[in-house]
Design an enzyme around this catalytic site. Structure first.
Site, PDB file in Angstrom:
ATOM      1  CG  HIS A  42      -7.921  -3.650  -1.692  1.00  0.00           C
ATOM      2  ND1 HIS A  42      -8.740  -2.665  -2.512  1.00  0.00           N
ATOM      3  CD2 HIS A  42      -7.041  -2.738  -0.894  1.00  0.00           C
ATOM      4  CE1 HIS A  42      -7.970  -1.470  -2.338  1.00  0.00           C
ATOM      5  NE2 HIS A  42      -7.131  -1.329  -1.353  1.00  0.00           N
ATOM      6  CB  THR A  43      -5.805 -10.482  -2.723  1.00  0.00           C
ATOM      7  OG1 THR A  43      -6.505  -9.997  -3.964  1.00  0.00           O
ATOM      8  CG2 THR A  43      -5.978 -11.996  -2.402  1.00  0.00           C
ATOM      9  CG  ASN A  84      -2.430   9.530   7.768  1.00  0.00           C
ATOM     10  OD1 ASN A  84      -3.499   9.097   8.233  1.00  0.00           O
ATOM     11  ND2 ASN A  84      -1.672  10.737   8.361  1.00  0.00           N
ATOM     12  NE  ARG A 109      -3.727   1.976   2.613  1.00  0.00           N
ATOM     13  CZ  ARG A 109      -4.078   2.856   3.341  1.00  0.00           C
ATOM     14  NH1 ARG A 109      -3.430   2.514   4.557  1.00  0.00           N
ATOM     15  NH2 ARG A 109      -4.884   3.861   3.508  1.00  0.00           N
ATOM     16  CG  HIS A 137      -1.029   5.666  -0.212  1.00  0.00           C
ATOM     17  ND1 HIS A 137      -1.651   6.200   1.047  1.00  0.00           N
ATOM     18  CD2 HIS A 137      -1.929   4.472  -0.498  1.00  0.00           C
ATOM     19  CE1 HIS A 137      -2.806   5.699   1.084  1.00  0.00           C
ATOM     20  NE2 HIS A 137      -3.181   4.856   0.368  1.00  0.00           N
ATOM     21  CG  ASP A 138       6.541   6.821  -3.099  1.00  0.00           C
ATOM     22  OD1 ASP A 138       6.300   8.196  -3.171  1.00  0.00           O
ATOM     23  OD2 ASP A 138       7.526   6.375  -3.614  1.00  0.00           O
TER      24      ASP A 138
HETATM   25  C1  HEM Z   1      -8.892   1.872  -6.021  1.00  0.00           C
HETATM   26  C2  HEM Z   1      -8.621   2.818  -5.140  1.00  0.00           C
HETATM   27  C3  HEM Z   1      -8.164   2.441  -3.987  1.00  0.00           C
HETATM   28  C4  HEM Z   1      -8.985   2.688  -2.613  1.00  0.00           C
HETATM   29  C5  HEM Z   1      -9.981   3.822  -2.400  1.00  0.00           C
HETATM   30  C6  HEM Z   1      -8.156   2.002  -1.555  1.00  0.00           C
HETATM   31  C7  HEM Z   1      -8.628   2.266  -0.198  1.00  0.00           C
HETATM   32  C8  HEM Z   1      -8.043   1.501   0.745  1.00  0.00           C
HETATM   33  C9  HEM Z   1      -8.506   1.621   2.108  1.00  0.00           C
HETATM   34  C10 HEM Z   1      -9.504   2.409   2.750  1.00  0.00           C
HETATM   35  C11 HEM Z   1      -7.679   0.543   2.868  1.00  0.00           C
HETATM   36  C12 HEM Z   1      -7.823   0.473   4.430  1.00  0.00           C
HETATM   37  C13 HEM Z   1      -7.095   1.269   5.270  1.00  0.00           C
HETATM   38  C14 HEM Z   1      -7.163   1.089   6.639  1.00  0.00           C
HETATM   39  O1  HEM Z   1      -8.430   1.185   7.166  1.00  0.00           O
HETATM   40  O2  HEM Z   1      -6.307   0.997   7.506  1.00  0.00           O
HETATM   41  C15 HEM Z   1      -6.950   0.126   2.068  1.00  0.00           C
HETATM   42  C16 HEM Z   1      -6.004  -0.873   2.420  1.00  0.00           C
HETATM   43  C17 HEM Z   1      -5.022  -1.390   1.392  1.00  0.00           C
HETATM   44  N1  HEM Z   1      -4.724  -1.240   0.089  1.00  0.00           N
HETATM   45 FE1  HEM Z   1      -5.948   0.119  -0.950  1.00  0.00          FE
HETATM   46  N2  HEM Z   1      -7.122   1.472  -2.076  1.00  0.00           N
HETATM   47  C18 HEM Z   1      -7.040   1.633  -3.314  1.00  0.00           C
HETATM   48  C19 HEM Z   1      -6.201   1.349  -4.098  1.00  0.00           C
HETATM   49  C20 HEM Z   1      -5.104   0.270  -3.993  1.00  0.00           C
HETATM   50  C21 HEM Z   1      -4.248  -0.133  -4.860  1.00  0.00           C
HETATM   51  C22 HEM Z   1      -3.933   0.148  -6.195  1.00  0.00           C
HETATM   52  C23 HEM Z   1      -3.268  -1.235  -4.036  1.00  0.00           C
HETATM   53  C24 HEM Z   1      -2.080  -1.846  -4.379  1.00  0.00           C
HETATM   54  C25 HEM Z   1      -1.976  -2.368  -5.666  1.00  0.00           C
HETATM   55  C26 HEM Z   1      -3.912  -0.947  -2.724  1.00  0.00           C
HETATM   56  C27 HEM Z   1      -3.326  -1.854  -1.492  1.00  0.00           C
HETATM   57  C28 HEM Z   1      -4.064  -1.889  -0.297  1.00  0.00           C
HETATM   58  C29 HEM Z   1      -3.315  -2.801   0.609  1.00  0.00           C
HETATM   59  C30 HEM Z   1      -2.422  -3.711   0.698  1.00  0.00           C
HETATM   60  C31 HEM Z   1      -4.243  -2.586   1.826  1.00  0.00           C
HETATM   61  C32 HEM Z   1      -3.954  -3.200   3.095  1.00  0.00           C
HETATM   62  C33 HEM Z   1      -3.118  -2.276   3.908  1.00  0.00           C
HETATM   63  C34 HEM Z   1      -2.626  -3.223   5.415  1.00  0.00           C
HETATM   64  O3  HEM Z   1      -2.972  -4.323   5.614  1.00  0.00           O
HETATM   65  O4  HEM Z   1      -2.040  -2.307   6.312  1.00  0.00           O
HETATM   66  N3  HEM Z   1      -5.016  -0.317  -2.568  1.00  0.00           N
HETATM   67  N4  HEM Z   1      -7.037   0.481   0.751  1.00  0.00           N
HETATM   68  C1  NAG Z   2      -2.441  10.996   9.895  1.00  0.00           C
HETATM   69  O1  NAG Z   2      -2.794  12.282   9.739  1.00  0.00           O
HETATM   70  C2  NAG Z   2      -3.360  13.216  10.634  1.00  0.00           C
HETATM   71  C3  NAG Z   2      -3.899  14.480  10.248  1.00  0.00           C
HETATM   72  O2  NAG Z   2      -4.503  14.570   9.032  1.00  0.00           O
HETATM   73  C4  NAG Z   2      -2.377  13.059  11.881  1.00  0.00           C
HETATM   74  O3  NAG Z   2      -3.177  13.708  12.965  1.00  0.00           O
HETATM   75  C5  NAG Z   2      -1.933  11.608  12.139  1.00  0.00           C
HETATM   76  O4  NAG Z   2      -1.204  11.646  13.148  1.00  0.00           O
HETATM   77  C6  NAG Z   2      -1.600  11.009  11.062  1.00  0.00           C
HETATM   78  N1  NAG Z   2      -1.185   9.494  11.317  1.00  0.00           N
HETATM   79  C7  NAG Z   2       0.146   8.986  10.899  1.00  0.00           C
HETATM   80  C8  NAG Z   2       0.237   7.554  11.337  1.00  0.00           C
HETATM   81  O5  NAG Z   2       0.982   9.530  10.629  1.00  0.00           O
END
Ligand code: HEM
Ligand code: NAG
Ligand code: NAG
Ligand code: NAG
Ligand code: NAG
Ligand code: NAG
Length: 234
Positions: A195-196, A97, A65, A69-70
């Protein structure tokens, strides 16, 4: 399709897509960019990643992820790593973040590589390589990572907010977001397969669809009812 097949299909496409992203963003990337200047770089990075992933496999999705994001904010330039200062709120402190984790793995890999070849290997390449190594170490597939990215110095929360797709985006908005990076609808579908692996917090993106979809205490009717019931139990 069995799930291992699905998983390798997804990772196969991930390989292609990251490759295309890189071609679009920078000239002169190639596999083995550091072969002459720091031949052991990739081995050192893999070794460092292994030390973390063997103890904490859940960092692998976090690192994948982080790569996403980068790349979505100013290209794959390592700017996700930059810390905020008094004058500047950096990408990592933007609202999306939530739970970006694993910065310590990147820091450790960079430190190890700097010991061997100071000032040669970019942080941006380390983010890309660590994501690949981490995913392959948890039995995902692997992909080749062209290297030669240069590090950016600009990192703003504002840019992160503007460029990262929101979990509340509808399909039109997601297509537009990926389209603006030169990615197709197929790329969007395939990359969502990232997200798998990994976790999501329930609040807010999941809870709203389960409990208050239109503000009337209802469930999003497009979620399979059995799946919605299972999620509510969790
Ligand atoms: C299509 C648009 C996307 C949206 C709206 C999205 C949104 C999110 C959100 C909301 C989470 C949960 C974050 C949390 O609650 O901590 C998440 C997790 C994650 N996303 Fe996405 N994502 C997107 C695309 C992607 C892409 C392109 C990748 C990589 C190929 C990716 C990889 C991941 C992974 C691996 C996680 C799990 C992170 C963890 O277990 O710490 N996402 N994403
Ligand atoms: C994520 O961003 C918020 C501000 O939008 C900040 O308060 C928080 O500390 C940040 N979390 C991390 C893990 O950097
Ligand atoms: C990683 O490096 C350590 C310390 O140099 C070494 O002992 C270990 O064998 C290496 N592990 C792998 C998997 O290469
Ligand atoms: C950001 O701050 C943390 C905690 O102080 C530090 O460990 C890390 O090396 C810093 N990263 C950068 C890129 O300066
Ligand atoms: C998606 O969201 C945008 C902005 O809120 C809205 O204008 C558009 O009608 C929505 N499209 C669909 C298909 O729901
Ligand atoms: C559900 O959404 C409505 C409208 O946004 C809000 O007024 C209500 O407080 C929400 N209910 C819960 C339980 O969050």
């Amino acid at each position: 399709m069995t799930s291992p097949e699905l998983l390798s299909l997804i990772f196969f496409h991930l390989t292609l897509v990251f490759f295309v992203l890189d071609l679009a963003n920078a000239q002169g990337l190639k596999v083995g960019f550091y072969q002459q200047t720091c031949p052991s770089a990739e081995a050192i990075i893999k070794n460092t990643t292994a030390q973390y992933i063997s103890r904490a496999p859940s960092l692998a999705p976090a690192l994948l992820r982080m790569h996403f994001h980068d790349c979505f904010v100013n290209g794959c330039d390592g700017s996700v790593l930059i810390n905020s200062t008094k004058k500047n709120q950096a990408e990592k402190d933007a609202a999306p973040n939530t739970s970006l984790r694993g910065f310590q793995v990147i820091d450790a890999a960079k430190t190890a590589v700097e010991k061997k070849c100071p000032g040669v290997v970019s942080c941006a390449d380390i983010v890309a390589l660590v994501a690949r190594d981490a995913v392959s170490m948890i039995k995902g597939t692997s992909w080749s990572v062209p290297t030669g990215r240069r590090d950016g110095r600009v990192s703003t929360a504002q840019n992160a907010l503007k460029n990262l797709p929101s979990p509340f985006s509808n399909i039109t908005q997601l297509k537009a977001s990926f389209g603006s990076k030169g990615l197709s609808v197929k790329d969007l579908a395939v990359l969502s397969g990232g997200h798998t692996i990994g976790i999501s917090h329930c609040f807010p993106a999941v809870t709203i669809r389960l409990y208050n979809f239109t503000g009337k205490g209802d469930t999003d009717p497009t979620i399979d009812p059995n799946y919605a019931a299972a999620l509510k139990k969790i």
